[in-house]
Design a protein around this motif. Structure first.
Motif, PDB file in Angstrom:
ATOM      1  N   ASN A  60       0.733  -1.183   0.160  1.00  0.00           N
ATOM      2  CA  ASN A  60       0.038   0.043  -0.122  1.00  0.00           C
ATOM      3  C   ASN A  60       1.018   1.374   0.110  1.00  0.00           C
ATOM      4  O   ASN A  60       0.596   2.114  -0.777  1.00  0.00           O
ATOM      5  N   SER A  61       1.969   1.238   0.765  1.00  0.00           N
ATOM      6  CA  SER A  61       2.747   2.491   0.911  1.00  0.00           C
ATOM      7  C   SER A  61       3.448   2.622  -0.345  1.00  0.00           C
ATOM      8  O   SER A  61       3.862   3.843  -0.865  1.00  0.00           O
ATOM      9  N   LEU A 108       2.507   1.641  -3.431  1.00  0.00           N
ATOM     10  CA  LEU A 108       1.710   2.332  -4.448  1.00  0.00           C
ATOM     11  C   LEU A 108       1.448   3.704  -4.327  1.00  0.00           C
ATOM     12  O   LEU A 108       1.594   4.499  -5.336  1.00  0.00           O
ATOM     13  N   TRP A 109       1.207   4.042  -3.053  1.00  0.00           N
ATOM     14  CA  TRP A 109       1.044   5.711  -2.839  1.00  0.00           C
ATOM     15  C   TRP A 109       2.320   6.644  -2.932  1.00  0.00           C
ATOM     16  O   TRP A 109       2.035   7.560  -3.549  1.00  0.00           O
ATOM     17  N   TYR A 137       2.575   6.828  -6.720  1.00  0.00           N
ATOM     18  CA  TYR A 137       1.508   7.611  -7.026  1.00  0.00           C
ATOM     19  C   TYR A 137       1.901   9.263  -6.767  1.00  0.00           C
ATOM     20  O   TYR A 137       1.837  10.040  -7.743  1.00  0.00           O
ATOM     21  N   ASN A 151       4.232   8.152   2.659  1.00  0.00           N
ATOM     22  CA  ASN A 151       4.299   6.857   2.327  1.00  0.00           C
ATOM     23  C   ASN A 151       5.664   6.270   2.029  1.00  0.00           C
ATOM     24  O   ASN A 151       5.922   5.195   2.361  1.00  0.00           O
ATOM     25  N   PHE A 195       3.948  -5.106  -7.350  1.00  0.00           N
ATOM     26  CA  PHE A 195       4.246  -3.535  -7.478  1.00  0.00           C
ATOM     27  C   PHE A 195       5.131  -3.188  -8.685  1.00  0.00           C
ATOM     28  O   PHE A 195       5.083  -2.291  -9.413  1.00  0.00           O
ATOM     29  N   GLY A 250      -4.249   2.059  -5.380  1.00  0.00           N
ATOM     30  CA  GLY A 250      -3.908   2.229  -4.138  1.00  0.00           C
ATOM     31  C   GLY A 250      -5.466   2.483  -3.358  1.00  0.00           C
ATOM     32  O   GLY A 250      -5.366   2.100  -2.059  1.00  0.00           O
ATOM     33  N   ASN A 307      -6.676   0.550  -0.118  1.00  0.00           N
ATOM     34  CA  ASN A 307      -7.004   1.244   1.028  1.00  0.00           C
ATOM     35  C   ASN A 307      -8.395   0.910   1.367  1.00  0.00           C
ATOM     36  O   ASN A 307      -8.748   0.694   2.642  1.00  0.00           O
TER      37      ASN A 307
END
Length: 221
Positions: free
Chosen positions: A36-37, A39-40, A43, A57, A95, A119, A123
């Motif tokens: 998650n971190s 991907l952000w 982004y 992130n 990823f 993301g 989330n």
């Protein structure tokens, strides 16, 4: 605000280091949080004006990597192998595939939009995980496994990032954090209703750890 979530469970890891064992803790929440971190962070680096998202992130990537390394060091061999395989598939394979696919197939806003949707979807799935904790609270009529401060910061974190998303007009960032803001509010309401309830004697130690893991996996925007 976000930094507090990444280090919230540091006592757990000091315990792992001290005991030189991961006991019954699971590495899966940390593996998911790392993805998650990642991907952000990606982004934030490809979308104009989102450096704050990338910075926060990016810090999460460092912290979650350390957490996973502890599992690879102190977990039993079977768990180490499982952690390495699942971590490799999700945190490296998925990823990397997301980066390569968006770099080759998309450009500009389409690229950042696709990454943001991935993301945001992850989330929302993570934010749904505290539902198990809330069910436990209602069932046992006790907030024994619903820490007030964690619920409060969960609510506040979602609210701050939702406000940020509104200010920068970023719907992709706003949707998952709006969900977190709402669920955090529900947790606070439940805490207010059941705060005087007696702890359930029938809730096992395993359930306690599962509730803690549900909270952790939901803590990152």
């Amino acid at each position: 605000m976000e930094f507090s979530f990444f280090v919230w469970y540091r006592p757990t890891f000091w315990r792992i280091i001290k005991q030189k064992s991961t006991e019954d803790f699971s590495s899966f929440p940390y593996i998911c949080t790392l993805l998650n971190s990642s991907l952000w962070t990606y982004y934030g680096t490809i979308k104009d004006g989102e450096y704050l998202v990338a910075t926060v992130n990016g810090f999460g990537i460092v912290v979650e990597t350390i957490y996973i390394l502890l599992f690879l060091i102190y977990a039993p061999k079977k768990i180490r192998v499982k952690t390495a395989i699942v971590g490799g598939i999700l945190d490296v394979g998925v990823f990397a595939a997301a980066v390569v696919a968006t770099q080759l197939a998309l450009q500009g806003e389409a690229r950042s939009g696709a990454v943001g949707i991935m993301g945001a979807a992850l989330n929302i799935l993570m934010y749904a995980s505290p539902l198990a904790v809330m069910k436990t609270v209602v069932t046992t009529k006790s907030v024994e496994y619903l820490p007030f401060l964690l619920s409060f910061f969960f609510f506040l974190n979602g609210g701050v990032w939702l406000l940020y998303a509104v200010l920068v007009r970023d719907c992709i960032l706003g949707v998952p954090n709006g969900t977190g803001f709402l669920l955090g509010g529900v947790q606070l309401v439940l805490y207010g209703i059941y705060r005087n309830g007696k702890p359930s004697k029938h809730v096992s130690h395993k359930l306690e750890e599962e509730c803690q893991h549900h909270h952790l996996i939901s803590s990152v925007s």
